[in-house]
Design a protein around this motif. Structure first.
Motif, PDB file in Angstrom:
ATOM      1  N   GLU A 282      -5.322 -29.337  -3.890  1.00  0.00           N
ATOM      2  CA  GLU A 282      -5.445 -28.549  -5.114  1.00  0.00           C
ATOM      3  C   GLU A 282      -6.884 -28.089  -5.327  1.00  0.00           C
ATOM      4  OE1 GLU A 282      -3.845 -31.113  -8.105  1.00  0.00           O
ATOM      5  OE2 GLU A 282      -1.775 -30.798  -7.428  1.00  0.00           O
ATOM      6  N   ARG A 283      -7.829 -28.975  -5.055  1.00  0.00           N
ATOM      7  CA  ARG A 283      -9.237 -28.607  -5.227  1.00  0.00           C
ATOM      8  C   ARG A 283      -9.685 -27.622  -4.153  1.00  0.00           C
ATOM      9  NH1 ARG A 283     -11.950 -34.357  -7.048  1.00  0.00           N
ATOM     10  NH2 ARG A 283     -10.684 -34.563  -8.921  1.00  0.00           N
ATOM     11  N   MET A 284      -9.200 -27.811  -2.941  1.00  0.00           N
ATOM     12  CA  MET A 284      -9.582 -26.917  -1.852  1.00  0.00           C
ATOM     13  C   MET A 284      -9.032 -25.516  -2.067  1.00  0.00           C
ATOM     14  SD  MET A 284      -9.287 -29.421   1.458  1.00  0.00           S
ATOM     15  CE  MET A 284      -9.393 -28.080   2.599  1.00  0.00           C
ATOM     16  N   GLU A 285      -7.836 -25.413  -2.615  1.00  0.00           N
ATOM     17  CA  GLU A 285      -7.240 -24.097  -2.849  1.00  0.00           C
ATOM     18  C   GLU A 285      -8.082 -23.269  -3.817  1.00  0.00           C
ATOM     19  OE1 GLU A 285      -3.259 -25.067  -4.061  1.00  0.00           O
ATOM     20  OE2 GLU A 285      -2.483 -24.806  -2.026  1.00  0.00           O
ATOM     21  N   LYS A 286      -8.763 -23.938  -4.734  1.00  0.00           N
ATOM     22  CA  LYS A 286      -9.587 -23.229  -5.704  1.00  0.00           C
ATOM     23  C   LYS A 286     -10.766 -22.525  -5.042  1.00  0.00           C
ATOM     24  CE  LYS A 286      -8.420 -26.285  -9.537  1.00  0.00           C
ATOM     25  NZ  LYS A 286      -8.916 -27.321 -10.447  1.00  0.00           N
ATOM     26  N   ILE A 287     -11.290 -23.093  -3.976  1.00  0.00           N
ATOM     27  CA  ILE A 287     -12.468 -22.518  -3.327  1.00  0.00           C
ATOM     28  C   ILE A 287     -12.151 -21.828  -1.999  1.00  0.00           C
ATOM     29  CG2 ILE A 287     -14.014 -24.169  -4.435  1.00  0.00           C
ATOM     30  CD1 ILE A 287     -14.109 -25.657  -1.725  1.00  0.00           C
ATOM     31  N   GLU A 288     -10.911 -21.931  -1.564  1.00  0.00           N
ATOM     32  CA  GLU A 288     -10.525 -21.410  -0.250  1.00  0.00           C
ATOM     33  C   GLU A 288     -10.839 -19.919  -0.091  1.00  0.00           C
ATOM     34  OE1 GLU A 288      -6.598 -21.359   2.626  1.00  0.00           O
ATOM     35  OE2 GLU A 288      -6.346 -21.710   0.485  1.00  0.00           O
ATOM     36  N   HIS A 289     -10.482 -19.120  -1.058  1.00  0.00           N
ATOM     37  CA  HIS A 289     -10.682 -17.676  -0.960  1.00  0.00           C
ATOM     38  C   HIS A 289     -12.167 -17.346  -0.809  1.00  0.00           C
ATOM     39  CE1 HIS A 289      -9.980 -13.451  -1.434  1.00  0.00           C
ATOM     40  NE2 HIS A 289     -10.768 -13.403  -2.493  1.00  0.00           N
ATOM     41  N   ASP A 290     -13.016 -17.983  -1.602  1.00  0.00           N
ATOM     42  CA  ASP A 290     -14.460 -17.727  -1.530  1.00  0.00           C
ATOM     43  C   ASP A 290     -15.019 -18.098  -0.162  1.00  0.00           C
ATOM     44  OD1 ASP A 290     -14.379 -16.853  -4.144  1.00  0.00           O
ATOM     45  OD2 ASP A 290     -15.007 -18.791  -4.972  1.00  0.00           O
ATOM     46  N   VAL A 291     -14.585 -19.220   0.365  1.00  0.00           N
ATOM     47  CA  VAL A 291     -15.076 -19.676   1.669  1.00  0.00           C
ATOM     48  C   VAL A 291     -14.631 -18.718   2.772  1.00  0.00           C
ATOM     49  CG1 VAL A 291     -14.940 -21.524   3.376  1.00  0.00           C
ATOM     50  CG2 VAL A 291     -15.239 -22.088   0.965  1.00  0.00           C
ATOM     51  N   GLU A 292     -13.387 -18.252   2.708  1.00  0.00           N
ATOM     52  CA  GLU A 292     -12.896 -17.299   3.707  1.00  0.00           C
ATOM     53  C   GLU A 292     -13.718 -16.022   3.695  1.00  0.00           C
ATOM     54  OE1 GLU A 292      -8.725 -16.688   3.091  1.00  0.00           O
ATOM     55  OE2 GLU A 292      -8.196 -18.610   3.989  1.00  0.00           O
ATOM     56  N   GLU A 293     -14.042 -15.529   2.513  1.00  0.00           N
ATOM     57  CA  GLU A 293     -14.863 -14.321   2.418  1.00  0.00           C
ATOM     58  C   GLU A 293     -16.253 -14.552   2.996  1.00  0.00           C
ATOM     59  OE1 GLU A 293     -14.920 -12.949  -1.614  1.00  0.00           O
ATOM     60  OE2 GLU A 293     -12.916 -12.083  -1.482  1.00  0.00           O
ATOM     61  N   GLU A 294     -16.848 -15.709   2.721  1.00  0.00           N
ATOM     62  CA  GLU A 294     -18.169 -16.026   3.260  1.00  0.00           C
ATOM     63  C   GLU A 294     -18.136 -16.059   4.786  1.00  0.00           C
ATOM     64  OE1 GLU A 294     -19.704 -19.658   1.640  1.00  0.00           O
ATOM     65  OE2 GLU A 294     -19.490 -18.957  -0.424  1.00  0.00           O
TER      66      GLU A 294
ATOM     67  N   ALA B 222       0.379 -21.488  13.452  1.00  0.00           N
ATOM     68  CA  ALA B 222      -0.136 -20.331  12.714  1.00  0.00           C
ATOM     69  C   ALA B 222      -1.280 -20.701  11.777  1.00  0.00           C
ATOM     70  CB  ALA B 222       0.991 -19.667  11.928  1.00  0.00           C
ATOM     71  N   ASP B 223      -1.415 -21.975  11.466  1.00  0.00           N
ATOM     72  CA  ASP B 223      -2.503 -22.444  10.606  1.00  0.00           C
ATOM     73  C   ASP B 223      -2.541 -21.656   9.299  1.00  0.00           C
ATOM     74  OD1 ASP B 223      -4.633 -24.010   9.815  1.00  0.00           O
ATOM     75  OD2 ASP B 223      -6.128 -22.786  10.837  1.00  0.00           O
ATOM     76  N   LEU B 224      -1.398 -21.637   8.614  1.00  0.00           N
ATOM     77  CA  LEU B 224      -1.270 -20.901   7.357  1.00  0.00           C
ATOM     78  C   LEU B 224      -1.652 -21.734   6.140  1.00  0.00           C
ATOM     79  CD1 LEU B 224       2.145 -19.185   8.144  1.00  0.00           C
ATOM     80  CD2 LEU B 224      -0.139 -18.162   8.272  1.00  0.00           C
ATOM     81  N   GLY B 225      -2.179 -22.907   6.365  1.00  0.00           N
ATOM     82  CA  GLY B 225      -2.578 -23.778   5.269  1.00  0.00           C
ATOM     83  C   GLY B 225      -1.803 -25.084   5.297  1.00  0.00           C
TER      84      GLY B 225
END
Length: 106
Positions: free
Chosen positions: A84-96, A22-25
C-alpha cells in the motif's frame, strides 16, 4: 493424459507464468500464484487418475510453494502494508527512472 483437464491445466500454467514474468506488480504476481495453485491441483488430480505419480508428486510440492507465494504477495499483513505504501510512490519513481534512462541515451 491428453484430456480437457490436462489442456486446462497447461493453458492455466502458461497464463500464470506470463502473469509473473510480465512483472505487472505485486498484485498481478500474487494472482499468478493463485492461478499456479489452481492448476497445480488440476495436475495432481490428473497425475493421480492417470497413474502419473511423478507429475502428481511434483505438482503437490509446487502447490505448497505457490501457496507460499499467495501468502507473500496477497495475504501477509506486513507485505500488504508495504504494498500500500509502495503504490503511493510507484508512479513518481517510474517517472524518475524513465527520465534517467532518457538522459543516459543522450
Amino acid at each position: 493424459m491428453n484430456g480437457p483437464l490436462e489442456w486446462l491445466a497447461a493453458i492455466g500454467t502458461m497464463v500464470a507464468a506470463g502473469l509473473i514474468a510480465a512483472d505487472l506488480g505485486r498484485r498481478a504476481t500474487g494472482w499468478g500464484f493463485v492461478l499456479f495453485s489452481v492448476v497445480a491441483v488440476m495436475w495432481v488430480v490428473s497425475g493421480l487418475t492417470s497413474d502419473a505419480m511423478p507429475i502428481a508428486a511434483m505438482n503437490g510440492i509446487l502447490l505448497l510453494i505457490n501457496l507460499w507465494g499467495v501468502w507473500q504477495y496477497l495475504l501477509s499483513p506486513k507485505n500488504r502494508r508495504v504494498l500500500e505504501r509502495m503504490e503511493k510512490i510507484e508512479h513518481d519513481v517510474e517517472e524518475e527512472v524513465e527520465e534517467e534512462m532518457e538522459e543516459e541515451k543522450r
